[in-house]
Design a protein around this motif. Sequence first.
Motif, PDB file in Angstrom:
ATOM      1  N   TYR A 165       0.827  -1.211   0.000  1.00  0.00           N
ATOM      2  CA  TYR A 165       0.000   0.000   0.000  1.00  0.00           C
ATOM      3  C   TYR A 165       0.863   1.263   0.000  1.00  0.00           C
ATOM      4  O   TYR A 165       0.531   2.244  -0.668  1.00  0.00           O
ATOM      5  CB  TYR A 165      -0.921  -0.011   1.220  1.00  0.00           C
ATOM      6  N   LEU A 166       1.968   1.235   0.735  1.00  0.00           N
ATOM      7  CA  LEU A 166       2.863   2.381   0.769  1.00  0.00           C
ATOM      8  C   LEU A 166       3.423   2.664  -0.622  1.00  0.00           C
ATOM      9  O   LEU A 166       3.510   3.828  -1.050  1.00  0.00           O
ATOM     10  CB  LEU A 166       4.002   2.135   1.765  1.00  0.00           C
ATOM     11  N   GLU A 167       3.807   1.626  -1.331  1.00  0.00           N
ATOM     12  CA  GLU A 167       4.326   1.820  -2.676  1.00  0.00           C
ATOM     13  C   GLU A 167       3.243   2.381  -3.594  1.00  0.00           C
ATOM     14  O   GLU A 167       3.512   3.202  -4.473  1.00  0.00           O
ATOM     15  CB  GLU A 167       4.867   0.496  -3.224  1.00  0.00           C
ATOM     16  N   HIS A 168       2.003   1.937  -3.362  1.00  0.00           N
ATOM     17  CA  HIS A 168       0.877   2.481  -4.134  1.00  0.00           C
ATOM     18  C   HIS A 168       0.689   3.969  -3.860  1.00  0.00           C
ATOM     19  O   HIS A 168       0.413   4.748  -4.775  1.00  0.00           O
ATOM     20  CB  HIS A 168      -0.398   1.716  -3.782  1.00  0.00           C
ATOM     21  N   GLU A 176      -1.218  -2.756 -10.016  1.00  0.00           N
ATOM     22  CA  GLU A 176      -0.698  -3.710  -9.024  1.00  0.00           C
ATOM     23  C   GLU A 176       0.479  -4.508  -9.570  1.00  0.00           C
ATOM     24  O   GLU A 176       1.471  -4.732  -8.868  1.00  0.00           O
ATOM     25  CB  GLU A 176      -1.815  -4.649  -8.573  1.00  0.00           C
ATOM     26  N   ASP A 177       0.383  -4.951 -10.803  1.00  0.00           N
ATOM     27  CA  ASP A 177       1.465  -5.750 -11.377  1.00  0.00           C
ATOM     28  C   ASP A 177       2.747  -4.939 -11.519  1.00  0.00           C
ATOM     29  O   ASP A 177       3.853  -5.443 -11.267  1.00  0.00           O
ATOM     30  CB  ASP A 177       1.047  -6.308 -12.741  1.00  0.00           C
ATOM     31  N   GLU A 178       2.621  -3.682 -11.900  1.00  0.00           N
ATOM     32  CA  GLU A 178       3.798  -2.825 -12.038  1.00  0.00           C
ATOM     33  C   GLU A 178       4.465  -2.587 -10.686  1.00  0.00           C
ATOM     34  O   GLU A 178       5.695  -2.522 -10.594  1.00  0.00           O
ATOM     35  CB  GLU A 178       3.408  -1.485 -12.660  1.00  0.00           C
ATOM     36  N   LEU A 179       3.656  -2.455  -9.639  1.00  0.00           N
ATOM     37  CA  LEU A 179       4.203  -2.167  -8.314  1.00  0.00           C
ATOM     38  C   LEU A 179       5.084  -3.294  -7.793  1.00  0.00           C
ATOM     39  O   LEU A 179       5.982  -3.066  -6.983  1.00  0.00           O
ATOM     40  CB  LEU A 179       3.068  -1.906  -7.309  1.00  0.00           C
ATOM     41  N   GLY A 181       7.446  -4.761  -9.084  1.00  0.00           N
ATOM     42  CA  GLY A 181       8.851  -4.530  -9.406  1.00  0.00           C
ATOM     43  C   GLY A 181       9.539  -3.549  -8.489  1.00  0.00           C
ATOM     44  O   GLY A 181      10.772  -3.465  -8.469  1.00  0.00           O
ATOM     45  N   TYR A 182       8.747  -2.807  -7.690  1.00  0.00           N
ATOM     46  CA  TYR A 182       9.319  -1.804  -6.802  1.00  0.00           C
ATOM     47  C   TYR A 182       9.383  -2.266  -5.342  1.00  0.00           C
ATOM     48  O   TYR A 182       9.972  -1.590  -4.501  1.00  0.00           O
ATOM     49  CB  TYR A 182       8.498  -0.507  -6.874  1.00  0.00           C
ATOM     50  N   LEU A 183       8.766  -3.401  -5.056  1.00  0.00           N
ATOM     51  CA  LEU A 183       8.756  -3.888  -3.682  1.00  0.00           C
ATOM     52  C   LEU A 183      10.115  -4.469  -3.319  1.00  0.00           C
ATOM     53  O   LEU A 183      10.651  -5.308  -4.039  1.00  0.00           O
ATOM     54  CB  LEU A 183       7.668  -4.943  -3.499  1.00  0.00           C
ATOM     55  N   LEU A 216       8.794 -15.515   5.898  1.00  0.00           N
ATOM     56  CA  LEU A 216       9.653 -14.410   6.325  1.00  0.00           C
ATOM     57  C   LEU A 216      10.860 -14.241   5.411  1.00  0.00           C
ATOM     58  O   LEU A 216      11.323 -13.126   5.183  1.00  0.00           O
ATOM     59  CB  LEU A 216      10.112 -14.615   7.769  1.00  0.00           C
ATOM     60  N   SER A 217      11.377 -15.355   4.884  1.00  0.00           N
ATOM     61  CA  SER A 217      12.568 -15.260   4.039  1.00  0.00           C
ATOM     62  C   SER A 217      12.269 -14.533   2.727  1.00  0.00           C
ATOM     63  O   SER A 217      13.176 -13.987   2.096  1.00  0.00           O
ATOM     64  CB  SER A 217      13.138 -16.647   3.746  1.00  0.00           C
ATOM     65  N   SER A 218      10.992 -14.510   2.320  1.00  0.00           N
ATOM     66  CA  SER A 218      10.627 -13.774   1.110  1.00  0.00           C
ATOM     67  C   SER A 218      10.369 -12.300   1.401  1.00  0.00           C
ATOM     68  O   SER A 218      10.216 -11.502   0.483  1.00  0.00           O
ATOM     69  CB  SER A 218       9.380 -14.395   0.471  1.00  0.00           C
TER      70      SER A 218
END
Length: 397
Positions: A165-168, A176-179, A181-183, A216-218
């Motif tokens: 949500y923060l990235e949004h 959503e799909d584009e975001l 790549g920024y996470l 958690l590892s992801s």
Amino acid sequence: MVALNLAKPFLVVYVIWHPDFSGGAELAEILRKHFRRELYQNVAGGTGLSVIFRSESLPGTGKPLAINFSESETTAVIVLAESCMVNDTEWVSYLHELSTQTEVAGLGTHLFPIAIDEQGLSIGLEEQALRWDQWVKEEKFDITDLHLRLISELTYEFCRMLRYYLEHLKQPEKDEDELLGYLKKVQIFLSHSKHDENGKQIANVLRDQLHRGHGLSSFFDVHDIPAGVRFHKVLLAQVAQSAVVAIHTDSYSSREWCRREIIEAKRHSVPLVVANCINELDERGFPYMGNVPIVRMDPQRIDRINVIIARLLDEVLKDFLWRCRIQLVNNEQNEVQFVPRAPELISLAGLKFPENGQPTIVYPDPPLSAEEERLFEEIKPDIRLRSFTEWLAEGTS
């Protein structure tokens, strides 16, 4: 100046269970106490996160009261799914309606089912369910540990939701799909004395536990900072997605690089948890390790690793809550600096203010005590200190 609706809570948590589920009320109350307590008061306002129950069927419908997702910026819906709920067609219909509504509502709204028993998987949401039914079958089952695991798993899920949500909020033009790549993963730095066997052992156990934990590892990257590497450079490169666990053993405060790591973490206001693992004594307690959560753990037993991880998750969630709220404010005043916890004098070292004007530090509620404010006045009399609510009130008055 302010785009945030003061009457609108940022995150509301709903807990749903069928009235015939005998353990529902107790489990819901445990969740309410955790997320409502002062732990989240500082970033959520009031008395913590809003936690609302849905456990009664309305006359004439057989379904609980509907949820209005527009009443909060983000919403988490926890469903305690078990046989009583599955065998009630009206409740199953209600849950399917909720599932559809959460998808329509967007990134800030999620449904979190918990399979209390195996039948709880039959409501059609099994792919995203937390498996309470499997946890209770594990050896050395302890109800307190089980409750802690549930809280930690949900906190982790809330962190994932708010990271997205923060990235949004930062890039609303992207779908959503584009975001995706920024996470970025949250960087967890394990700060410990390499000259202390207890410190190394605890760091290894913590690292292994974080890598083994559900998902958690992801979400986390777990690192040590090698001795001699400039910690502030490493931290600055990852500061937007970082947190630190300081493993405070007997030799910790005497090590130069450990002290530097704490100072840099404080300067950049990253989430920080101190694991108090002192075995005998600390000859000279380091003064900058305060103002953050401290978890006590016997270094010889290492039986509270899960408590440390749970508190780390709480701090990461609080950080996401704070950054989302600040992003919604749309502040463009250079003289205002936001810090995610109550400021202390070392906070001044990490802030940059314009030469002219009266700088303001805005921090989570509640307001600082009078003695803390007096200390700031003596050291930096031109600084204005305002809690988030005080600052918002000034901007809307």
